[in-house]
Design an enzyme around this catalytic site. Structure first.
Site, PDB file in Angstrom:
ATOM      1  N   HIS A   1       0.649  -1.170  -0.059  1.00 28.19           N
ATOM      2  CA  HIS A   1       0.372  -0.168   0.171  1.00 28.19           C
ATOM      3  C   HIS A   1       0.734   1.230  -0.056  1.00 28.19           C
ATOM      4  O   HIS A   1       0.148   2.012  -0.028  1.00 28.19           O
ATOM      5  CB  HIS A   1      -1.441   0.023   1.365  1.00 28.19           C
ATOM      6  CG  HIS A   1      -2.063  -1.250   1.348  1.00 28.19           C
ATOM      7  ND1 HIS A   1      -2.867  -1.046   2.311  1.00 28.19           N
ATOM      8  CD2 HIS A   1      -2.402  -2.126   0.244  1.00 28.19           C
ATOM      9  CE1 HIS A   1      -3.618  -2.696   2.318  1.00 28.19           C
ATOM     10  NE2 HIS A   1      -3.036  -2.449   0.251  1.00 28.19           N
TER      11      HIS A   1
ATOM     12  N   ALA B   1       0.024  -9.342  18.140  1.00 28.15           N
ATOM     13  CA  ALA B   1       1.841  -9.274  17.942  1.00 28.15           C
ATOM     14  C   ALA B   1       3.152  -9.700  18.417  1.00 28.15           C
ATOM     15  O   ALA B   1       3.469 -10.157  18.153  1.00 28.15           O
ATOM     16  CB  ALA B   1       1.488  -8.243  16.385  1.00 28.15           C
TER      17      ALA B   1
END
Ligand code: ZN
Length: 256
Positions: free
Chosen positions: A124, A242
């Site tokens: 992106h 995470a």
């Protein structure tokens, strides 16, 4: 149970020769980068339809609006620091196993953590660069924004061709960079371990990458806070944050 799964995943990582790591927004939120779609976030102050690529190209007033939005969201990304999950990816690279690091994030935190820029595939784009939409020339972001501030410019234009300059991220309605996407799929097809960290795998076509890796015979490991549409094809699913989960995986890996 989770400890056992982490041990198995660490062993697979140890045995792997070509690892692809794929990261999404979940890894950045743990570095304090706000979700811009959340109520009160920068994003919510704007009508999303006004921030599309098509509007940006269509009229000066939308380009001005986009730059306002872009400059409002930038400081949080500029000031954020990488977390344990970013550092875990750096350790995988240092072990010589990393084929590619594919990310949906635009914040540059992987590079800030120490990942080699030539390993990072930014699907992106990045907030740290500015590009000319007509001639594709690129500049460092701060170089352009410093000029905008010094000269009181709302919308910068290319000094070579006059084309509009835009932050090098992918806006809604703008296609993903084909070369970056091709490389990501190439690496997915040639890896032996595909590790997803902090992505819910809902944004296409990137979400197809793990399935592509699996078809080619790779093992799939997923670290994410919540379920994803692809949980059924994962070999190991590690539900959790995470940072701590990736750190636990790497700690186990370091013992092998
Ligand atoms: Zn240009």
């Amino acid at each position: 149970m989770k400890d056992e799964r982490i041990r198995v995943a660490a062993r697979w990582l140890h045995e792997a020769e070509r690892v692809v790591v794929f990261t999404g927004a979940g890894i950045s939120t743990e570095s304090g980068i706000p979700d811009f779609r959340s109520p009160g976030g920068v994003w919510s102050r704007y009508n999303q339809d006004d921030l599309t690529y098509q509007r940006f190209r269509s009229h000066e007033r939308y380009r001005k609006l986009y730059w306002e939005y872009d400059r409002a969201r930038f400081p949080a990304m500029r000031d954020a620091q990488p977390n344990a999950a970013h550092h875990a990816v750096v350790e995988i690279e240092r072990s010589g196993r990393l084929a590619a690091l594919v990310t949906q994030n635009i914040d540059g935190l992987h590079q800030k953590a120490g990942s080699s820029p030539d390993k990072v595939l930014e699907l992106h784009g990045t907030v740290h660069a500015v590009t000319c939409l007509d001639c594709d020339r690129r500049w460092n972001r701060e170089e352009i924004t410093a000029r905008m501030e010094a000269e009181g410019i709302d919308v910068p234009y290319c000094e070579h061709c006059g084309g509009p300059l835009k932050c090098a991220t992918i806006a809604f309605g703008q296609s993903l960079p084909a070369d970056v996407l091709d490389q990501a799929f190439h690496h997915a097809r040639h890896c032996d371990l595909f590790l997803t960290v902090g992505s819910s795998l809902v944004v296409q076509p990137a979400a197809l990458l793990p399935a592509e890796a699996r078809r080619a015979g790779a093992k799939l490991v997923l670290i994410n806070l919540s379920d994803t549409p692809y949980d059924a094809i994962m070999d190991i699913l590690l539900i959790g944050k995470a940072g701590p989960t990736a750190a636990a995986l790497l700690a186990e890996f370091a013992r092998l």
